[in-house]
Design an enzyme around this catalytic site. Sequence first.
Site, PDB file in Angstrom:
ATOM      1  N   LYS A  91       0.865 -15.502  36.104  1.00 20.20           N
ATOM      2  CA  LYS A  91       0.260 -15.342  34.510  1.00 20.20           C
ATOM      3  C   LYS A  91       0.560 -16.458  34.277  1.00 20.20           C
ATOM      4  O   LYS A  91       1.590 -16.838  33.565  1.00 20.20           O
ATOM      5  CB  LYS A  91       1.905 -14.182  34.080  1.00 20.20           C
ATOM      6  CG  LYS A  91       1.096 -12.880  32.968  1.00 20.20           C
ATOM      7  CD  LYS A  91       1.918 -12.331  32.549  1.00 20.20           C
ATOM      8  CE  LYS A  91       1.419 -11.516  31.074  1.00 20.20           C
ATOM      9  NZ  LYS A  91       0.049 -11.434  30.548  1.00 20.20           N
TER      10      LYS A  91
HETATM   11  N1  PMP Z   1      -3.792  -7.929  33.284  1.00 18.97           N
HETATM   12  C1  PMP Z   1      -3.838  -9.157  33.086  1.00 18.97           C
HETATM   13  C2  PMP Z   1      -4.865 -10.173  32.933  1.00 18.97           C
HETATM   14  C3  PMP Z   1      -3.058  -8.806  32.329  1.00 18.97           C
HETATM   15  O1  PMP Z   1      -3.159  -9.880  30.632  1.00 18.97           O
HETATM   16  C4  PMP Z   1      -1.952  -7.724  31.143  1.00 18.97           C
HETATM   17  C5  PMP Z   1      -1.220  -8.074  30.688  1.00 18.97           C
HETATM   18  N2  PMP Z   1      -0.237  -8.363  30.715  1.00 18.97           N
HETATM   19  C6  PMP Z   1      -2.020  -7.087  32.639  1.00 18.97           C
HETATM   20  C7  PMP Z   1      -2.638  -7.048  33.452  1.00 18.97           C
HETATM   21  C8  PMP Z   1      -1.267  -5.700  32.651  1.00 18.97           C
HETATM   22  O2  PMP Z   1      -0.219  -6.065  32.998  1.00 18.97           O
HETATM   23  P1  PMP Z   1       1.388  -5.904  32.705  1.00 18.97           P
HETATM   24  O3  PMP Z   1       1.930  -4.414  32.086  1.00 18.97           O
HETATM   25  O4  PMP Z   1       2.337  -6.100  33.265  1.00 18.97           O
HETATM   26  O5  PMP Z   1       1.461  -6.028  30.863  1.00 18.97           O
END
Ligand code: PMP
Length: 290
Positions: free
Chosen positions: A152
């Site tokens: 991320k």
């Molecule tokens: N995909 C992307 C590209 C994101 O930025 C996010 C947000 N963090 C998500 C999916 C969803 O992930 P999460 O449920 O861990 O927030």
Amino acid sequence: MTFPVYWLNGRIVPPAQACIPLTDHGLLYGDGVFEGIRFYHGHALRLVQHIERLYRSARALCLVPPCTEGELTAAIEETIAAFDGPDGYLRVVVTRGAGKLGLDPKSCARPNLFIIADALAMVSAEVRARGARVIIAATRRLPPDGLDPRVKSLNYLNHILARIEAANAGADEAILLNAQGRVTEGTADNVFIVRAGALYTPPASDGALQGITRALVIDLAVELGIACTETSLTAYDLYTADECFLTGTGAELIPVREVDGRALTSSPGAVFARVQQAFKALVRRECARG
Ligand code: PMP
């Protein structure tokens, strides 16, 4: 009305001091990692998973956060306590730090770590109620052999381009395909569809972030006795789904009513309503404990 809280390198600072140097490689090159975390009733949801993902993302980039996981947990709790409200959103960012011009991270002596607490509404209450209109973006998701989607990182440019496509088309969100034309995810959320009462979501190996909300929804489906399968999906599967919804920390759960101008058969629908209710109950169970 709430005001943002800023925590920077060890302490809460006033807005005017919430600054990092112009030479930070996080700014110059997107060299850094982050998490988005929601807190409800003053408690962060799935904090352990978020912190673990942050440290794994950092490790993949040879980036050593300037504090331990325990110290970061304490910093997050301090930031939540300073926020003027029980519910909100945290952005936790580790940048490579200030360095010389040029990509080499060796010139960056010390990463910067900061936390922002604020309110965040990804879509309006109206969109939440009637369902979002989404498009499939022409911009493709970065291939996993370019940048592993489990990292991320601060590189969100192709997601931003997809979001611009959505805005230009008058839509609420965009879904990105991978280079093979399979569905990966939304610009900041994962995708689920419903067909004949069962849930389907693309496997993370098709190129999506392994969302923490996505994992939680898969667990809730098991609890609810709703079949949930990770399987590759194409645009056709979205167009012909009974229901579709998006999941994410910022997004929470957003129903989709239309994909590329095709109205879905029954979205927001009954399966979404059940999952949504179970999600709210889980938040109460896990966060409303004090
Ligand atoms: N995909 C992307 C590209 C994101 O930025 C996010 C947000 N963090 C998500 C999916 C969803 O992930 P999460 O449920 O861990 O927030």
